[in-house]
Design a protein around this motif. Sequence first.
Motif, short mmCIF file in Angstrom:
data_model
loop_
_atom_site.label_atom_id
_atom_site.label_comp_id
_atom_site.label_asym_id
_atom_site.label_seq_id
_atom_site.Cartn_x
_atom_site.Cartn_y
_atom_site.Cartn_z
N LEU A 8 -30.16 -29.47 45.59
CA LEU A 8 -30.46 -30.27 44.44
C LEU A 8 -30.16 -29.95 43.16
O LEU A 8 -29.96 -30.98 42.26
CB LEU A 8 -32.26 -30.30 44.67
CG LEU A 8 -32.76 -31.09 45.97
CD1 LEU A 8 -34.11 -31.05 46.21
CD2 LEU A 8 -32.18 -32.44 45.94
N SER A 9 -30.66 -28.80 42.91
CA SER A 9 -30.55 -28.41 41.47
C SER A 9 -28.93 -28.52 40.79
O SER A 9 -28.77 -28.86 39.79
CB SER A 9 -30.95 -26.99 41.10
OG SER A 9 -30.25 -25.99 41.65
N SER A 64 -26.22 -29.97 42.43
CA SER A 64 -25.87 -31.37 42.52
C SER A 64 -26.30 -32.57 41.34
O SER A 64 -25.59 -33.04 40.73
CB SER A 64 -26.19 -31.95 43.90
OG SER A 64 -25.46 -30.97 44.73
N TYR A 65 -27.45 -32.05 41.13
CA TYR A 65 -28.17 -33.08 40.09
C TYR A 65 -27.69 -32.72 38.85
O TYR A 65 -27.38 -33.63 38.09
CB TYR A 65 -29.84 -32.65 40.27
CG TYR A 65 -30.67 -33.49 39.03
CD1 TYR A 65 -30.81 -34.99 39.18
CD2 TYR A 65 -30.81 -32.94 37.69
CE1 TYR A 65 -31.51 -35.61 38.27
CE2 TYR A 65 -31.37 -33.76 37.00
CZ TYR A 65 -31.53 -35.17 37.11
OH TYR A 65 -32.14 -35.90 36.02
N VAL A 103 -28.72 -40.15 43.86
CA VAL A 103 -29.78 -40.13 44.96
C VAL A 103 -29.71 -40.12 46.36
O VAL A 103 -29.91 -39.01 47.07
CB VAL A 103 -30.93 -41.01 44.73
CG1 VAL A 103 -32.06 -40.98 45.84
CG2 VAL A 103 -31.70 -40.84 43.21
N LEU A 147 -27.82 -36.42 46.89
CA LEU A 147 -28.74 -35.53 46.83
C LEU A 147 -29.50 -35.34 48.04
O LEU A 147 -29.61 -34.40 48.68
CB LEU A 147 -29.75 -35.66 45.72
CG LEU A 147 -29.23 -35.41 44.24
CD1 LEU A 147 -30.30 -35.97 43.41
CD2 LEU A 147 -28.78 -34.10 44.09
N VAL A 195 -35.54 -36.64 41.30
CA VAL A 195 -34.68 -37.26 40.35
C VAL A 195 -35.51 -37.83 39.28
O VAL A 195 -35.80 -37.61 38.01
CB VAL A 195 -33.71 -38.56 40.76
CG1 VAL A 195 -33.04 -39.21 39.44
CG2 VAL A 195 -32.46 -37.59 41.49
#
Length: 148
Positions: A24-25, A27-28, A34, A37, A52
């Motif tokens: 998550l961290s 890739s975000y 979304v 993710l 997000v």
Amino acid sequence: MPEGWEDDPHLAKENPLRHVATSLSHSYSFGASVKKLASLSGLPIETAQRFVDTMERAYPQMIAWQNAVRREGESGWVTNQWGRKMPCDPDRTYTMAPALIGQSSTSEMLTDTFLNLYERAPEVLKWVCFTIHDAFLVQVPEDKVDYY
């Protein structure tokens, strides 16, 4: 989760939530959607959307910065705070522009650190073994551990 993972670095790496948090961290930060993710983390799309939404509420300045860098990248170039101008594929600016600025800035900061060491404590440079991504490994002689 493995028992005692909070205090044991080896067990912490086995924590099944580590993969989720990393997916998550990282890739975000590079602008993953979304849907992407959710796919990378293995979470339901609703949970990825909540992540997000939470990030956008918590870090509005970061979102504004990313969007400004993306707009700059549409020109085909981005420039970091040190003045380094880098080509940016306008078709990939959404992920590429923030990545170029982030990665080049890390490199610039590491270089600045070496230059500061050279000016302030050149004898310390001989303890540097090598760089690792955004850090450097040093081997400090035992009698110099309390050097500073």
